[in-house]
Scaffold this motif. Sequence first.
Motif, mmCIF file in Angstrom:
data_model
loop_
_atom_site.group_PDB
_atom_site.id
_atom_site.type_symbol
_atom_site.label_atom_id
_atom_site.label_comp_id
_atom_site.label_asym_id
_atom_site.label_seq_id
_atom_site.Cartn_x
_atom_site.Cartn_y
_atom_site.Cartn_z
ATOM 1 N N ASP A 1 -9.302 0.826 -15.670
ATOM 2 C CA ASP A 1 -9.978 0.352 -16.885
ATOM 3 C C ASP A 1 -10.734 -0.948 -16.640
ATOM 4 N N GLY A 2 -11.366 -1.055 -15.483
ATOM 5 C CA GLY A 2 -12.166 -2.232 -15.169
ATOM 6 C C GLY A 2 -11.379 -3.425 -14.680
ATOM 7 N N VAL A 3 -10.053 -3.298 -14.595
ATOM 8 C CA VAL A 3 -9.198 -4.376 -14.153
ATOM 9 C C VAL A 3 -8.525 -3.942 -12.854
ATOM 10 N N ILE A 4 -8.503 -4.837 -11.862
ATOM 11 C CA ILE A 4 -7.854 -4.487 -10.617
ATOM 12 C C ILE A 4 -6.358 -4.446 -10.841
ATOM 13 N N ALA A 5 -5.765 -3.282 -10.513
ATOM 14 C CA ALA A 5 -4.311 -3.115 -10.755
ATOM 15 C C ALA A 5 -3.505 -3.591 -9.582
ATOM 16 N N CYS B 1 5.260 -9.899 4.686
ATOM 17 C CA CYS B 1 5.363 -9.896 3.228
ATOM 18 C C CYS B 1 5.536 -11.326 2.736
ATOM 19 N N ASP B 2 5.691 -11.471 1.426
ATOM 20 C CA ASP B 2 5.930 -12.789 0.839
ATOM 21 C C ASP B 2 7.242 -13.402 1.330
ATOM 22 N N ASP B 3 8.243 -12.550 1.567
ATOM 23 C CA ASP B 3 9.565 -13.042 1.932
ATOM 24 C C ASP B 3 9.830 -13.031 3.434
ATOM 25 N N GLY B 4 8.787 -12.938 4.242
ATOM 26 C CA GLY B 4 8.950 -12.992 5.696
ATOM 27 C C GLY B 4 8.414 -11.755 6.389
ATOM 28 N N LEU C 1 8.838 -0.451 1.185
ATOM 29 C CA LEU C 1 9.263 -1.839 1.058
ATOM 30 C C LEU C 1 10.155 -1.912 -0.179
ATOM 31 N N ALA C 2 9.785 -2.634 -1.167
ATOM 32 C CA ALA C 2 10.537 -2.697 -2.414
ATOM 33 C C ALA C 2 9.552 -2.773 -3.557
ATOM 34 N N ARG C 3 10.015 -2.517 -4.735
ATOM 35 C CA ARG C 3 9.124 -2.573 -5.896
ATOM 36 C C ARG C 3 8.595 -3.974 -6.128
ATOM 37 N N VAL C 4 9.270 -4.968 -5.599
ATOM 38 C CA VAL C 4 8.818 -6.352 -5.732
ATOM 39 C C VAL C 4 7.443 -6.517 -5.093
ATOM 40 N N HIS C 5 7.157 -5.740 -4.050
ATOM 41 C CA HIS C 5 5.901 -5.842 -3.316
ATOM 42 C C HIS C 5 4.824 -4.890 -3.831
ATOM 43 N N ALA C 6 5.098 -4.152 -4.894
ATOM 44 C CA ALA C 6 4.135 -3.190 -5.423
ATOM 45 C C ALA C 6 2.865 -3.899 -5.868
#
Length: 62
Positions: free
Chosen positions: A58-62, A31-34, A9-14
Amino acid sequence: MVVGQKVALARVHAGKTVTINVTDTELAIACDDGIRTVRRTTDQPVRNIKASRPRKKDGVIA
């Protein structure tokens, strides 16, 4: 990767969650854009219906 086929896709959707509808001939990616449609290059059956949950860093969802 979906049914053995890598889809870029694109890095925007990472890190975002997308919904993919699989048919015999194509993948419909919501996706967000369609909705994006990609032709299937493999004929492997779908084995896993649920994707794995996001990995924790580190305990945080990435």
